[in-house]
Design an enzyme around this catalytic site. Structure first.
Site, PDB file in Angstrom:
ATOM      1  N   LEU A 188       0.845  -1.189   0.000  1.00  0.00           N
ATOM      2  CA  LEU A 188       0.000   0.000   0.000  1.00  0.00           C
ATOM      3  C   LEU A 188       0.878   1.235   0.000  1.00  0.00           C
ATOM      4  CD1 LEU A 188      -2.678  -0.894   2.748  1.00  0.00           C
ATOM      5  CD2 LEU A 188      -2.895  -1.135   0.260  1.00  0.00           C
ATOM      6  N   ASP A 189       0.387   2.316  -0.615  1.00  0.00           N
ATOM      7  CA  ASP A 189       1.101   3.583  -0.568  1.00  0.00           C
ATOM      8  C   ASP A 189       1.175   4.083   0.872  1.00  0.00           C
ATOM      9  OD1 ASP A 189       1.326   3.557  -3.326  1.00  0.00           O
ATOM     10  OD2 ASP A 189      -0.499   4.727  -3.630  1.00  0.00           O
ATOM     11  N   ARG A 190       2.085   4.992   1.106  1.00  0.00           N
ATOM     12  CA  ARG A 190       2.316   5.512   2.451  1.00  0.00           C
ATOM     13  C   ARG A 190       1.030   5.986   3.129  1.00  0.00           C
ATOM     14  NH1 ARG A 190       7.108   9.423   4.332  1.00  0.00           N
ATOM     15  NH2 ARG A 190       6.303  10.051   6.369  1.00  0.00           N
ATOM     16  N   ARG A 219      -5.720   5.502  -8.121  1.00  0.00           N
ATOM     17  CA  ARG A 219      -5.595   6.956  -8.173  1.00  0.00           C
ATOM     18  C   ARG A 219      -5.548   7.445  -9.620  1.00  0.00           C
ATOM     19  NH1 ARG A 219      -0.564   7.571  -4.181  1.00  0.00           N
ATOM     20  NH2 ARG A 219      -0.917   9.807  -4.480  1.00  0.00           N
TER      21      ARG A 219
END
Length: 311
Positions: A135-137, A248
């Site tokens: 997962l992204d930050r 996104r």
């Protein structure tokens, strides 16, 4: 981390070599090589065995997997880690925002890897960090950590075969269609190593399914319902592929970027992170074969945009 696995041999397994049995039970070439290099790690009926030994009905095969050294360059740091499930083979973590998964330049001691290293360091257990779905930050929600080389190999293979089913929730700008599929390839932009874009000429295939949802404090309505408040939509998303920034980029490409996503929606000011949450994971246990499913409640910074729906 040490894991001992025992396999009672049945009639259907008879006359196989140990090598073939392990291959069919998910032991990768790397693991089989490791076993060859560690005497005593393969035992048949209590005695050390070699890969060419045949198996017979009623035998007991025992495999010992042990890693004596933790991951290099991952410093144990006392950081919060929310474990929602753990057994001998895996952990399911509910990740908070503002926490990278892996160490990188400028992020050496603030990652999920640091937190996991601390968790096992406190138990005096060497732990190799194996995160199965990234997962992204600033994306919150569910992640799987494999606790040893076999569970890591099998779960990674499930990811490649799209057998780990991931469901996300996002808050987007505007009112989306009730449902839709975005099947558009994604590639890097020429100007950045980080930014991605829909690229029909050079991009990699990417497919995202979305469904507009309505938030309720106790559950999600199963019906497709509009969420018109403040011109926002709560969208459920399922991925067929796992490209970097896929959700996104795809939602931005259809005119409904995520709120808080300053990378792809620079004018947004409603949140201090992208409103994206890994809500549900469903997969097969790598050792027992049991079907597992986990969900994580929508975090408070996303809930506040959706008071009760009057339906």
């Amino acid at each position: 981390m040490k894991r001992i696995l025992t396999y009672p041999i049945t009639e259907s397994d008879s006359d196989q070599r140990i090598y073939d049995f392990l291959y069919h039970h998910g032991y990768s070439r790397h693991i089989r090589t490791w076993l060859k290099q560690h005497p005593g790690s393969v035992r048949l009926n209590g005695e050390e065995a070699l890969f060419y030994f045949p198996l017979k009905n009623g035998d007991l095969l025992e495999i010992s997997l042990e890693e004596e050294h933790p991951s290099e360059n991952i410093v144990p740091v006392d950081l919060p880690i929310h474990i929602i499930y753990e057994d001998e083979d895996l952990m399911v973590i509910d990740k908070t925002a503002d926490m990278p998964v892996h160490p990188s330049i400028g992020n050496y001691e603030n990652t999920l890897a640091n937190a996991a290293a601390w968790y096992f360091h406190q138990q005096d257990i060497p732990f190799v960090f194996r995160c199965i779905n990234r997962l992204d930050r600033d994306t919150t929600g569910l992640l799987i950590l494999a606790k040893h080389m076999l569970s890591g190999a099998i779960l990674s293979d499930q990811m490649k075969k799209r057998a780990i089913h991931r469901t996300y929730l996002a808050i987007t700008e505007g009112k989306t269609d009730p449902a839709g599929t975005i099947d558009s390839p994604i590639g890097r932009t020429d100007q950045s190593l980080i930014l991605r874009q829909v690229d029909h000429e050079n991009g990699d295939s990417a497919c995202t399914h979305y469904l507009q949802k309505c938030w309720h404090p106790k559950t999600f309505y199963p019906e497709t319902l509009p969420v018109p408040q403040d011109g926002l939509s709560l969208v459920q998303l399922q991925l067929e592929t796992g490209r970097t920034h896929q959700i996104r980029v795809h939602m931005t490409s259809i005119g409904h970027p995520l709120i808080g996503d300053t990378l792809y929606n620079p004018e947004t000011a409603l949140m201090n992170r992208q409103a994206l949450h890994s809500y549900r994971l469903a997969f097969t246990h790598p050792v027992t074969g049991v079907s597992l499913e986990f969900t994580s409640p929508l975090p408070e910074d996303m809930v506040e945009f959706f008071p009760d729906c009057n339906t």
